[in-house]
Write a protein that holds these residues in place. Structure first.
Motif: not given
Length: 306
Positions: A194-202
């Motif tokens: 979840m951290a990686l997923s939202n880091a990519l989105v951010a």
């Protein structure tokens, strides 16, 4: 459609390709329906824009923006894993809270990046070569820079998902009970995923702010829809079980998605206007969901004749 409009469609498609990669990681790999992206996208933009205006190096500001998105993903994962809150509800709670967080970060609803140094300025030395090809220097430069960033992010994510830790994460999403039986810490992999997923989105939000020239608290509206549409369209075009090709399909789906929308809205004989954007989105997503379930009529014809 003019060349400028075409390059603009590719530009925004590459920005949302980062969103598509993040959505693919949460929805397809972790099987975690996550609406946090509607908040983490503008969060990355707001954090990056505020830091750039404050005088921070644009590369470092972009990385901090991505880290802010990772923190948002961790909050959603924490609410779900630690307290057992349903995926969708946990992500909605985080998304709602992020609106206030962004206002705190920016101090106002939007921040302009006019005459500010951005990541694009690091590649201005390419402008003469681009101009010599007869292409619009500014628009083409944005596409080139975004393509480089998307390629790096895609290759890094592909390498991660084929590593031992990445394989364990894929097992967590496919069958968490079996994964736990094999000694895999499913909670850890949900947190990291979840951290990686939202880091990519951010990261996508950070690049949007720098290419568009502003950050606004409302830019995240519909982000999840566009990310899912890119993933679905990519999977419809490229049907494969290879992780590398799946990630490539997300990028291609995002670019084609924006090009189709641009074509539809710039084709006068269709009679579409900017107000019809949501209708076009709904039709495209619907087709993406329907087409994989429709059999090839030629195959059916050959079977009957045989």
């Amino acid at each position: 459609m003019s060349l400028i409009a075409f390059l603009g469609a590719i530009e925004i498609g590459l920005v949302y390709a980062l969103v598509a990669l993040g959505v693919f990681l949460s929805f397809r790999i972790l099987n975690f329906p996550d609406l946090t992206v509607d908040g983490s996208f503008p969060l990355g933009a707001a954090t990056t824009a505020t830091l750039i205006v404050g005088g921070l190096d644009p590369i470092l500001a972009t990385l901090v923006g991505a880290a802010a998105g990772a923190c948002a993903g961790l909050v959603t994962a924490w609410l779900n894993v630690r307290f057992g809150i349903l995926h969708l509800l946990a992500s909605i709670l985080t998304m709602i809270a992020l609106f206030s967080v962004m206002l705190r970060i920016m101090g106002k609803p939007n921040v302009a990046l006019i005459n500010q140094d951005t990541v694009l300025n690091l590649f201005t030395w390419l402008s003469p070569a681009i101009a010599s090809l007869g292409l619009p220097a500014r628009s083409t430069l944005k596409v080139v820079v975004l393509a480089i960033i998307v390629a790096i992010a895609g290759l890094a994510l592909g390498r991660f998902l084929t590593s031992e830790f990445g394989l364990a994460m894929r097992a967590t999403g496919a069958n968490p009970r079996m994964a736990r039986a094999q000694g895999i810490s499913t909670k850890l992999h949900i947190y990291v995923g979840m951290a990686l997923s939202n880091a990519l989105v951010a990261l996508g939000g950070a690049m949007f702010a720098q290419t568009a020239g502003f950050a606004d608290v409302t830019t995240g509206t519909g982000t999840i829809v566009q990310g899912l549409a890119a993933v679905i369209l990519g999977e419809t075009i490229i049907r494969t079980r290879s992780i590398g090709l799946m990630l490539l399909a997300c990028v291609i789906g995002s670019i084609l998605y924006r090009i189709v929308i641009a074509l539809a809205l710039n084709t006068s004989w269709l009679g579409l206007e900017a107000s019809d954007l949501n209708l076009v989105l709904a039709v495209l997503i619907g087709l993406g969901l329907i087409l994989p379930k429709v059999g090839n009529p030629l195959k059916t014809l050959f079977r009957r004749s045989a």
